[in-house]
Write a protein that holds these residues in place. Structure first.
Motif, PDB file in Angstrom:
ATOM      1  N   LEU A 202      34.377  37.428  37.501  1.00 33.20           N
ATOM      2  CA  LEU A 202      35.619  37.908  38.199  1.00 33.20           C
ATOM      3  C   LEU A 202      35.444  37.805  39.784  1.00 33.20           C
ATOM      4  O   LEU A 202      35.326  38.930  40.313  1.00 33.20           O
ATOM      5  CB  LEU A 202      35.768  39.463  37.604  1.00 33.20           C
ATOM      6  N   ASP A 203      35.837  36.737  40.292  1.00 35.57           N
ATOM      7  CA  ASP A 203      35.496  36.641  41.836  1.00 35.57           C
ATOM      8  C   ASP A 203      36.630  36.596  42.532  1.00 35.57           C
ATOM      9  O   ASP A 203      36.476  36.056  43.573  1.00 35.57           O
ATOM     10  CB  ASP A 203      34.587  35.460  41.818  1.00 35.57           C
ATOM     11  N   SER A 204      37.898  37.106  42.147  1.00 34.60           N
ATOM     12  CA  SER A 204      39.054  36.960  42.575  1.00 34.60           C
ATOM     13  C   SER A 204      39.860  38.167  42.293  1.00 34.60           C
ATOM     14  O   SER A 204      39.568  38.707  41.169  1.00 34.60           O
ATOM     15  CB  SER A 204      39.709  35.624  42.610  1.00 34.60           C
ATOM     16  N   ASP A 205      40.818  38.632  43.373  1.00 31.97           N
ATOM     17  CA  ASP A 205      41.667  39.625  42.646  1.00 31.97           C
ATOM     18  C   ASP A 205      42.908  39.269  41.475  1.00 31.97           C
ATOM     19  O   ASP A 205      42.998  39.915  40.731  1.00 31.97           O
ATOM     20  CB  ASP A 205      42.289  40.215  43.834  1.00 31.97           C
ATOM     21  N   GLU A 206      42.821  37.924  41.798  1.00 32.64           N
ATOM     22  CA  GLU A 206      43.960  37.469  40.691  1.00 32.64           C
ATOM     23  C   GLU A 206      43.195  37.503  39.139  1.00 32.64           C
ATOM     24  O   GLU A 206      43.840  37.854  38.287  1.00 32.64           O
ATOM     25  CB  GLU A 206      44.398  35.962  41.206  1.00 32.64           C
ATOM     26  N   LYS A 207      42.229  37.194  39.283  1.00 37.16           N
ATOM     27  CA  LYS A 207      41.397  37.411  38.128  1.00 37.16           C
ATOM     28  C   LYS A 207      41.202  38.385  37.268  1.00 37.16           C
ATOM     29  O   LYS A 207      41.318  38.713  36.185  1.00 37.16           O
ATOM     30  CB  LYS A 207      39.901  36.446  38.038  1.00 37.16           C
ATOM     31  N   LYS A 208      40.860  39.632  38.222  1.00 35.59           N
ATOM     32  CA  LYS A 208      40.692  40.875  37.971  1.00 35.59           C
ATOM     33  C   LYS A 208      42.135  41.509  37.444  1.00 35.59           C
ATOM     34  O   LYS A 208      42.149  42.189  36.287  1.00 35.59           O
ATOM     35  CB  LYS A 208      40.102  41.531  39.089  1.00 35.59           C
ATOM     36  N   ASP A 209      43.265  41.154  37.913  1.00 41.74           N
ATOM     37  CA  ASP A 209      44.497  41.399  37.622  1.00 41.74           C
ATOM     38  C   ASP A 209      44.804  40.890  36.331  1.00 41.74           C
ATOM     39  O   ASP A 209      45.524  41.560  35.321  1.00 41.74           O
ATOM     40  CB  ASP A 209      45.613  40.847  38.706  1.00 41.74           C
ATOM     41  N   ASN A 210      44.501  39.555  36.157  1.00 42.15           N
ATOM     42  CA  ASN A 210      44.819  39.117  34.767  1.00 42.15           C
ATOM     43  C   ASN A 210      43.931  39.550  33.552  1.00 42.15           C
ATOM     44  O   ASN A 210      44.546  40.143  32.429  1.00 42.15           O
ATOM     45  CB  ASN A 210      44.376  37.594  34.914  1.00 42.15           C
ATOM     46  N   VAL A 211      42.826  39.874  33.873  1.00 37.96           N
ATOM     47  CA  VAL A 211      42.045  40.537  32.756  1.00 37.96           C
ATOM     48  C   VAL A 211      42.357  41.893  32.581  1.00 37.96           C
ATOM     49  O   VAL A 211      42.522  42.689  31.530  1.00 37.96           O
ATOM     50  CB  VAL A 211      40.437  40.645  33.300  1.00 37.96           C
ATOM     51  N   TYR A 212      42.895  42.875  33.675  1.00 40.78           N
ATOM     52  CA  TYR A 212      43.468  44.417  33.494  1.00 40.78           C
ATOM     53  C   TYR A 212      44.734  44.164  32.498  1.00 40.78           C
ATOM     54  O   TYR A 212      44.942  44.921  31.654  1.00 40.78           O
ATOM     55  CB  TYR A 212      43.730  44.729  34.878  1.00 40.78           C
ATOM     56  N   MET A 213      45.596  43.164  32.939  1.00 44.78           N
ATOM     57  CA  MET A 213      46.844  42.972  32.321  1.00 44.78           C
ATOM     58  C   MET A 213      46.567  42.633  30.704  1.00 44.78           C
ATOM     59  O   MET A 213      47.136  43.384  29.767  1.00 44.78           O
ATOM     60  CB  MET A 213      47.707  41.760  32.700  1.00 44.78           C
ATOM     61  N   VAL A 214      45.575  41.669  30.634  1.00 43.40           N
ATOM     62  CA  VAL A 214      45.221  41.391  29.012  1.00 43.40           C
ATOM     63  C   VAL A 214      44.772  42.560  28.161  1.00 43.40           C
ATOM     64  O   VAL A 214      45.170  42.984  27.233  1.00 43.40           O
ATOM     65  CB  VAL A 214      44.270  40.415  28.989  1.00 43.40           C
ATOM     66  N   HIS A 277      34.159  45.042  31.135  1.00 45.44           N
ATOM     67  CA  HIS A 277      35.420  44.400  30.768  1.00 45.44           C
ATOM     68  C   HIS A 277      35.223  43.075  30.161  1.00 45.44           C
ATOM     69  O   HIS A 277      35.996  42.952  29.303  1.00 45.44           O
ATOM     70  CB  HIS A 277      36.266  44.139  31.837  1.00 45.44           C
ATOM     71  N   MET A 278      34.221  42.151  30.286  1.00 45.37           N
ATOM     72  CA  MET A 278      33.908  40.988  29.782  1.00 45.37           C
ATOM     73  C   MET A 278      33.579  41.050  28.553  1.00 45.37           C
ATOM     74  O   MET A 278      33.196  39.864  27.909  1.00 45.37           O
ATOM     75  CB  MET A 278      33.088  40.039  30.818  1.00 45.37           C
TER      76      MET A 278
END
Length: 471
Positions: A202-214, A277-278
């Motif tokens: 989770l090395d970017s805000d975009e990836k973190k946001d996607n994981v949070y949304m899922v 989360h992972m």
């Protein structure tokens, strides 16, 4: 199961069928039970089906070995939450009281009978048989819940594995009772044991946001169903402050949830739990897979849209449900066939659940029922009951055979798609677990599952698949 299971391998130099494969936890199986239980083909199918390999057996064994090599661990957040809020969970009805699990059933039934006879008011509310049935149901539930929680407490801190095996359709099952084939409570207490550094960062805000949304969408789907892919995440954001205000508030929401413990599990993870989360499992199920496959083989676009195999042209975010579609069609049909008074009586009693029972393909066994003159003693109700025996017969019901052939074909195709999905997920380094036509992975990889599923359905031409099955 804290030891890694032995890889499935051939017991002979040139294996010809599933029955030749050995694995699991026993390296030197001895005796009837062990010889037939620790085979790749399930024990109940061993004497009834002889399934031969048409291709290199190492392809199948490789997939199964990779699948059972995935490690799992206990979701400590959920276990801690249950232990800390046990009384509140019992009060809310989400758990049964522990004392029910240790009751002496025989004495309890006697006391219940005496109380029922001595209190005439009870007879006005319910009959004795229903009272005993409900009592036994609660005892069984309490025993199950107590056993699962005790087992999870013993596994806490360990990585454990779930040996896999197949039935005659090729569908995958797991050993034990603590796995994702189980009920809501057991499923909520298991997470994958991989770490973020294994495959995905989770090395970017975009990836973190996607994981949070899922994760938030998954939590919401455990609460209730939605008709759009956009709605679940927004619902969670709207309810977030109420859900997280206290443990009591979370339990209050869980009472109304479709799958209360998995809902609790996702919320605890999202809102500052210790579980990575992972590691949180995300489940995605096919939408009426039998009808999806029917639409594929019959080239029926309307059924494909109603089962979400292809998106609706007017709204790509809409989630269709074929059983709701059948229900609405049936209402229109009955409106034209029944008189007004009868229509008003019948239609309110029609539910999606009833329609699903009527329209879901069924498997028919080659058995005939014969009433035996023997009787058995029902110890709960203190009376004898006549037994009905299921006796194998060579006589075949042509109608049932035709229906069973189609059902077996669909199950076989489902199993084949599951194998392809596992192979795809292994290739990209993703954790994967299958429950028939449901696929479980972690948040970053869950987003890839729909496209992989559709591509695997379309992997070959319909007529070629049917001809191969018939040959």
């Amino acid at each position: 199961m804290v030891c890694k299971p032995m890889a499935w391998a051939s017991s002979s130099e040139n294996p010809s069928s599933l029955s030749d494969m050995r694995g699991g936890y026993l390296s030197m199986p001895i005796g009837y039970f062990y010889q037939h239980r620790y085979q790749l083909l399930s024990s109940r199918d061993f004497f009834h089906f002889h399934i031969k390999f048409e291709t290199d057996y190492t392809i199948l064994s490789g997939i199964m070995n990779e699948l059972q090599s995935h490690a799992f661990e206990i979701n400590k957040d959920v276990l801690t939450f249950i232990n800390q809020n046990y009384d509140q969970l019992v009060k809310s009805g989400l758990l049964m009281p522990k004392f029910l699990a240790s009751l002496n059933v025989s004495k309890s039934i006697d006391l219940l009978r005496m109380s029922y006879v001595e209190d005439p008011s009870l007879m006005k509310v319910c009959n004795y048989q229903n009272l005993v049935k409900e009592f036994m149901k609660r005892i069984q539930r309490a025993r199950y819940e107590t056993f699962i929680i005790n087992l999870v407490s013993a596994y806490e801190g360990y990585r454990f594995y779930l040996p896999s095996f197949l039935d005659f359709h090729g569908r995958i099952y797991r050993s034990g009772i603590l796995h994702f084939h189980e009920r809501d409570l057991a499923r909520s207490l298991i997470v994958f044991s991989n770490t973020p550094s294994d495959n995905f960062q989770l090395d970017s805000d975009e990836k973190k946001d996607n994981v949070y949304m899922v994760l938030s969408s998954a939590a919401t789907f455990h609460y209730k169903k939605f008709i759009s892919y956009d709605d679940p995440h927004q619902w969670y954001l709207d309810q977030k402050s109420l859900i997280n205000s206290s443990d009591e508030s979370l339990i209050h929401f869980a009472i109304a949830a479709r799958e209360p413990y998995q809902f609790i599990s996702k919320v605890l993870c999202i809102e500052g739990g210790k579980t990575d989360h992972m590691k949180i499992p995300i489940t995605q199920g096919a939408s009426a897979s039998a009808y999806q496959l029917m639409s594929f083989f019959l080239l029926d676009k309307e059924v494909a849209k109603q089962t979400n195999l292809i998106p609706a042209s007017y709204d790509h975010q809409k989630i269709n449900d074929i059983y709701t579609f059948f229900l609405e069609e049936l209402k229109v049909y009955l409106h034209n066939k029944l008189d007004t008074n009868l229509f008003k009586v019948v239609v309110p009693r029609l539910t999606r659940k009833l329609i699903k029972v009527l329209f879901m393909p069924l498997i028919y066994g080659l058995y005939e029922n014969e009433s035996s003159q023997n009787t058995s003693l029902d110890r709960i109700h203190k009376k004898r009951r006549q037994m009905s025996l299921r006796i194998p017969t060579e006589d075949r019901d042509q109608r049932k055979t035709r229906a069973a052939t189609f059902a077996n074909f669909i199950h076989q195709k489902d199993a084949h798609i599951a194998m392809l999905m596992i192979s795809n997920m292994i290739t990209i380094g993703a954790p994967i677990y299958t429950v028939h036509d449901n696929f479980i992975s972690t948040a970053p990889y869950a987003m890839r599952i729909p496209n992989l599923y559709i591509s695997n359905i379309n992997a070959n031409y319909p007529l070629l698949i049917i001809n191969h099955f018939l040959i």
